[in-house]
Design an enzyme around this catalytic site. Structure first.
Site, PDB file in Angstrom:
ATOM      1  CD  GLU A  42     -18.132  94.802 -11.269  1.00 16.36           C
ATOM      2  OE1 GLU A  42     -18.906  95.081 -10.338  1.00 16.36           O
ATOM      3  OE2 GLU A  42     -17.150  95.512 -11.572  1.00 16.36           O
ATOM      4  CG  ASP A  45       1.073  78.134 -15.166  1.00 19.82           C
ATOM      5  OD1 ASP A  45       0.329  77.871 -16.137  1.00 19.82           O
ATOM      6  OD2 ASP A  45       1.652  79.229 -15.035  1.00 19.82           O
ATOM      7  CB  THR A  63      -2.996  80.502 -21.433  1.00 19.10           C
ATOM      8  OG1 THR A  63      -2.419  79.363 -22.086  1.00 19.10           O
ATOM      9  CG2 THR A  63      -1.932  81.237 -20.662  1.00 19.10           C
TER      10      THR A  63
HETATM   11  C1  LIG Z   1       1.961  81.862 -21.138  1.00 18.99           C
HETATM   12  C2  LIG Z   1       2.080  81.493 -19.708  1.00 18.99           C
HETATM   13  C3  LIG Z   1       1.381  82.170 -18.686  1.00 18.99           C
HETATM   14  C4  LIG Z   1       0.670  83.482 -18.824  1.00 18.99           C
HETATM   15  O1  LIG Z   1      -0.067  83.789 -19.807  1.00 18.99           O
HETATM   16  P1  LIG Z   1      -0.567  85.271 -20.166  1.00 18.99           P
HETATM   17  O2  LIG Z   1      -1.921  84.978 -20.680  1.00 18.99           O
HETATM   18  O3  LIG Z   1       0.400  85.791 -21.144  1.00 18.99           O
HETATM   19  O4  LIG Z   1      -0.603  86.077 -18.914  1.00 18.99           O
HETATM   20  C5  LIG Z   1       1.441  81.678 -17.393  1.00 18.99           C
HETATM   21  N1  LIG Z   1       2.178  80.608 -17.107  1.00 18.99           N
HETATM   22  C6  LIG Z   1       2.876  79.947 -18.038  1.00 18.99           C
HETATM   23  C7  LIG Z   1       3.660  78.757 -17.636  1.00 18.99           C
HETATM   24  C8  LIG Z   1       2.862  80.375 -19.369  1.00 18.99           C
HETATM   25  O5  LIG Z   1       3.590  79.731 -20.274  1.00 18.99           O
END
Ligand SMILES: *Cc1c(COP(=O)(O)O)cnc(C)c1O
Length: 423
Positions: free
Chosen positions: A50, A194, A220
């Site tokens: 942590e 994102d 991710t």
């Molecule tokens: C796949 C994805 C996520 C989240 O990924 P996880 O690891 O499954 O939580 C977030 N934003 C977008 C746009 C995605 O395509």
């Protein structure tokens, strides 16, 4: 020694067999390298750490400190970023950390509508992001299937969000982050990109780069970046705290420390050090010429897939792709996305049903399917193979009620795939 858990090991063997034999078209999946795989199963899983490198709440972190620092340094180099946090357990956790660092419950977010290609964490009502924050959504142009930035600007002016999210899960086109930043600036909103899906293509300059334009970027690590399952948070230029955001004691701090504190202790406890080590290995791989040719091939294969779909009379949302994925509109095939997913799965072709923009069917039925080239490109398939895949898909969908025919296709697929061994 405890007895071997044959039940689970047998299941893993079955899953490995499935992964070897099926044609993997799920756009969000990939196959990690043998060294990434090995590191995810290493002794680092035993360690509590942590905190952050050099400031931990546990003893014995000298080695894992170096591991995490390597992951941070490498991903900063990959994206030319000034800040990185490599601890989020997933893409969703990365988004949760950013939203809770930048917003108070009840603040407003503007995101890409889930039913048009956005992600759950961009404000869907079933997700924390839709429960904690007031949401509004933008979508694609009904005629073109492309994002309509004038429309997004209008919605932003009307809704006055505190934070805008640019990014999607089922959008096959590039995104104009510079334009998004102008929209965010016009209403005084923070801009989060994102890039969970196209991150690998962005890293190698094949799509526009959000880092110079967005306050914060999340991704991710397991989709096009081809690492272990996980998330990351990055920042480029806006390293300082442009909005005077405060921590929970009311102190204005650097964005970097607000984000770090939001991941741990805000949203997570101990980091997964085996996963962070595997991220470091994957990030190292991304810096090689080999990955560079890989990701270029991913994009070329997607383009070849688009051309093959067109010759086989499949309609595509927005008419094609700029990135690694395609959204196929099955309306003219008189089959739902759900049925197509089942039929193709029986033929050894794995993909997922997906809503298309302005879908008339429910999320459980859908009128579309989504395909992507990251996994098959890792297997070694090239442009010419995309024609074969689309041919097999058309065959299977036309023979949807013929179990023998589907079994025959499945056998053809698996003997083809066995020529492209993985591990
Ligand atoms: C796949 C994805 C996520 C989240 O990924 P996880 O690891 O499954 O939580 C977030 N934003 C977008 C746009 C995605 O395509």
């Amino acid at each position: 020694m405890m007895e071997l858990d044959n039940f689970i090991f047998d299941l893993i063997a079955q899953e490995q067999d499935r992964q070897m034999k099926d044609l993997e078209l799920i756009a969000s999946e990939n196959y990690v390298s043998p060294q990434v795989m090995q590191v995810t199963g290493s002794v680092l899983t035993n360690k509590y750490a942590e905190g952050y490198p050099g400031r931990r709440y546990y003893a014995g972190c000298e080695v894992v400190d170096q591991v995490e620092q390597a992951a941070i340094d490498r991903i900063k180099e990959v994206f030319n970023a000034s800040y990185a946090n490599v601890q989020p357990h997933s893409g969703s956790q990365a988004n949760a950390a950013v939203l809770s660092a930048c917003l108070k419950p009840g603040d407003k977010i503007l995101g890409f509508d889930l039913v048009q290609g956005g992600h759950l964490t961009h404000g869907a009502s079933v997700n924390f992001s839709g429960k904690l924050y007031k949401t509004s959504f933008y979508g694609v142009d009904k005629e073109t299937g492309f994002l309509n930035y004038d429309q997004i600007q209008e919605i932003a002016l009307r809704e006055r969000p505190n934070l805008i999210i640019a990014g999607a899960t089922a959008y096959s086109r590039d995104i104009d982050y510079q334009r998004f930043r102008a929209i965010a600036d016009s209403v005084g909103a923070l801009l989060l990109a994102d890039i969970a899906h196209p991150a690998g293509l962005i890293a190698k300059g094949l799509l526009s780069d959000p880092i110079p334009h967005c306050h914060v970027v999340t991704s991710t690590t397991h989709k096009t970046l081809r690492g272990p399952r996980g998330g990351i948070i990055l920042m480029g230029a806006d390293f300082e705290n442009p909005f005077g955001l405060q921590d929970n004691k009311g102190n204005i701090r650097m964005m970097s420390s607000l984000l770090d504190a939001s991941v741990f202790p805000g949203n997570q406890g101990g980091p997964l050090m085996h996963i962070i080590a595997a991220k470091a290995v994957a990030f190292g791989e991304i810096l090689t010429a080999e990955y560079d040719s890989y990701i270029r091939q991913v994009q070329r294969n997607a383009k070849a897939f688009e051309n093959a779909l067109r010759t086989h009379n499949f309609d595509m949302v927005s008419g094609g792709t700029d990135n690694h994925l395609l959204l196929i509109d099955l309306s003219s095939w008189s089959i739902s996305g759900r049925e197509a997913e089942l039929v193709l799965n029986n033929a050894g072709i794995t993909l997922n049903k997906n809503m298309i923009p302005f879908d008339t069917k429910s999320a459980l039925q859908t009128s579309g399917i989504r395909v992507g080239t990251p996994a098959i490109t890792t297997r070694g398939l090239l442009e010419k193979d995309m024609e074969t895949i689309v041919d097999l898909m058309g065959d299977a969908l036309r023979s949807k009620d013929d179990a023998n025919k589907l079994k025959g296709i499945k056998e053809k697929v698996s003997s083809w795939m066995m020529d492209y061994p993985l591990y």
